[in-house]
Write an enzyme that holds these catalytic residues in place. Structure first.
Site, PDB file in Angstrom:
ATOM      1  CD  GLU A  27      -3.125   0.371   0.382  1.00 13.67           C
ATOM      2  OE1 GLU A  27      -2.826   1.154  -0.314  1.00 13.67           O
ATOM      3  OE2 GLU A  27      -4.279   0.164   0.661  1.00 13.67           O
ATOM      4  CG  ASP A  45      -6.422   8.217   5.588  1.00 14.28           C
ATOM      5  OD1 ASP A  45      -6.517   8.240   6.729  1.00 14.28           O
ATOM      6  OD2 ASP A  45      -6.319   9.030   4.954  1.00 14.28           O
ATOM      7  CG  PHE A  97      -5.066  15.212   1.446  1.00 17.07           C
ATOM      8  CD1 PHE A  97      -5.828  14.333   1.604  1.00 17.07           C
ATOM      9  CD2 PHE A  97      -4.447  15.448   0.180  1.00 17.07           C
ATOM     10  CE1 PHE A  97      -6.387  13.603   0.548  1.00 17.07           C
ATOM     11  CE2 PHE A  97      -5.097  14.551  -0.982  1.00 17.07           C
ATOM     12  CZ  PHE A  97      -6.000  13.864  -0.463  1.00 17.07           C
ATOM     13  NE  ARG A 113      -3.219   8.437  -9.395  1.00 19.82           N
ATOM     14  CZ  ARG A 113      -4.050   7.952  -8.273  1.00 19.82           C
ATOM     15  NH1 ARG A 113      -3.187   7.281  -7.275  1.00 19.82           N
ATOM     16  NH2 ARG A 113      -5.399   7.740  -8.177  1.00 19.82           N
TER      17      ARG A 113
HETATM   18  C1  PRP Z   1      -5.905   5.472  -1.066  1.00 17.10           C
HETATM   19  C2  PRP Z   1      -4.470   4.831  -0.653  1.00 17.10           C
HETATM   20  C3  PRP Z   1      -4.882   3.580   0.222  1.00 17.10           C
HETATM   21  C4  PRP Z   1      -6.143   4.165   0.774  1.00 17.10           C
HETATM   22  C5  PRP Z   1      -6.034   4.575   1.956  1.00 17.10           C
HETATM   23  O1  PRP Z   1      -6.382   5.026  -2.112  1.00 17.10           O
HETATM   24  O2  PRP Z   1      -4.035   4.470  -2.012  1.00 17.10           O
HETATM   25  O3  PRP Z   1      -5.376   2.659  -0.752  1.00 17.10           O
HETATM   26  O4  PRP Z   1      -6.626   5.183  -0.001  1.00 17.10           O
HETATM   27  O5  PRP Z   1      -6.967   5.046   2.722  1.00 17.10           O
HETATM   28  P1  PRP Z   1      -7.755   4.200   3.798  1.00 17.10           P
HETATM   29  O6  PRP Z   1      -6.660   3.579   4.843  1.00 17.10           O
HETATM   30  O7  PRP Z   1      -8.676   5.121   4.609  1.00 17.10           O
HETATM   31  O8  PRP Z   1      -8.640   3.049   3.295  1.00 17.10           O
HETATM   32  P2  PRP Z   1      -7.555   5.342  -3.243  1.00 17.10           P
HETATM   33  O9  PRP Z   1      -8.838   4.568  -2.729  1.00 17.10           O
HETATM   34  O10 PRP Z   1      -7.632   6.881  -3.256  1.00 17.10           O
HETATM   35  O11 PRP Z   1      -7.227   4.879  -4.656  1.00 17.10           O
HETATM   36  P3  PRP Z   1      -5.931   5.182  -5.492  1.00 17.10           P
HETATM   37  O12 PRP Z   1      -4.800   4.329  -4.835  1.00 17.10           O
HETATM   38  O13 PRP Z   1      -6.310   4.601  -6.923  1.00 17.10           O
HETATM   39  O14 PRP Z   1      -5.494   6.714  -5.332  1.00 17.10           O
END
Ligand code: PRP
Length: 173
Positions: free
Chosen positions: A96, A100, A149, A162
């Site tokens: 990951e 968060d 953030f 990104r």
């Molecule tokens: C973001 C990040 C993690 C997740 C963390 O992904 O890449 O996978 O959120 O947040 P959490 O612990 O609150 O679940 P996102 O869903 O934004 O997708 P992306 O990776 O395509 O940007």
């Protein structure tokens, strides 16, 4: 919203820490082959770099769920891309970019555990423990950060940033 003037974590620090993580992961694997499963899209740059810092036999695959819209956490999660390689009986390293609330990782870990891997470990480049809602902990963490953030090195704001080699805070104008 605008980027912080200085990076929160510079590209060179990420590179250095990724090398340490790669060695820790290889030690924990004890010579067994691994499948690195990167969580799309955010973990892609980190997974690509980490992959090359893990000595030994490592396969690569991907998984994806939707969890965010802009900076707001949404409750709804759905696995939309599944790994092509069978994870059954394999040593899986889930990668990951950020932990968060932990909703994404715990949803994915439950989905992967249902595939009956031999082992499952989680590596997160960034960990924001103050935001945690689900009881999930990474086995390997790059950097523990406060409740900023952050964007760059795979992390986005509305799909932008990104491509930045370093990680920045996103601030109010
Ligand atoms: C973001 C990040 C993690 C997740 C963390 O992904 O890449 O996978 O959120 O947040 P959490 O612990 O609150 O679940 P996102 O869903 O934004 O997708 P992306 O990776 O395509 O940007």
């Amino acid at each position: 919203m605008r980027l912080s003037r200085e990076p929160l974590i510079k590209a060179a620090e990420i590179t250095r820490r990724t090398g340490v993580l790669g060695r820790q992961i290889a030690r924990a694997a004890k010579g067994e082959p691994l499948i690195l499963v990167a969580v799309l899209k955010g973990a892609l740059p980190f997974a690509a770099d980490l992959l090359r810092r893990i000595p030994g036999e490592v396969a690569l695959d991907f998984i994806r769920v939707h969890s965010y819209a802009g900076t707001q956490s949404s409750g709804r999660l759905e696995v939309s891309v599944r790994p092509e390689i069978s994870l059954t009986g394999r040593n899986v390293l889930l990668v990951e970019d950020i932990l968060d609330t932990g909703r994404t990782a715990s949803h994915i870990m439950a989905a992967v555990l249902a595939m009956e891997p031999a082992s499952l470990r989680l590596c997160a480049l960034l960990d924001k423990p103050v935001r945690r809602v689900m009881p999930v902990e990474a086995d390997f963490v790059g950097f523990t950060i406060e409740d900023h953030f952050v964007v760059g090195y795979g992390l986005d704001y509305n799909e932008s940033y990104r491509n930045l080699p370093s990680i920045y805070r996103l601030e109010e104008e």
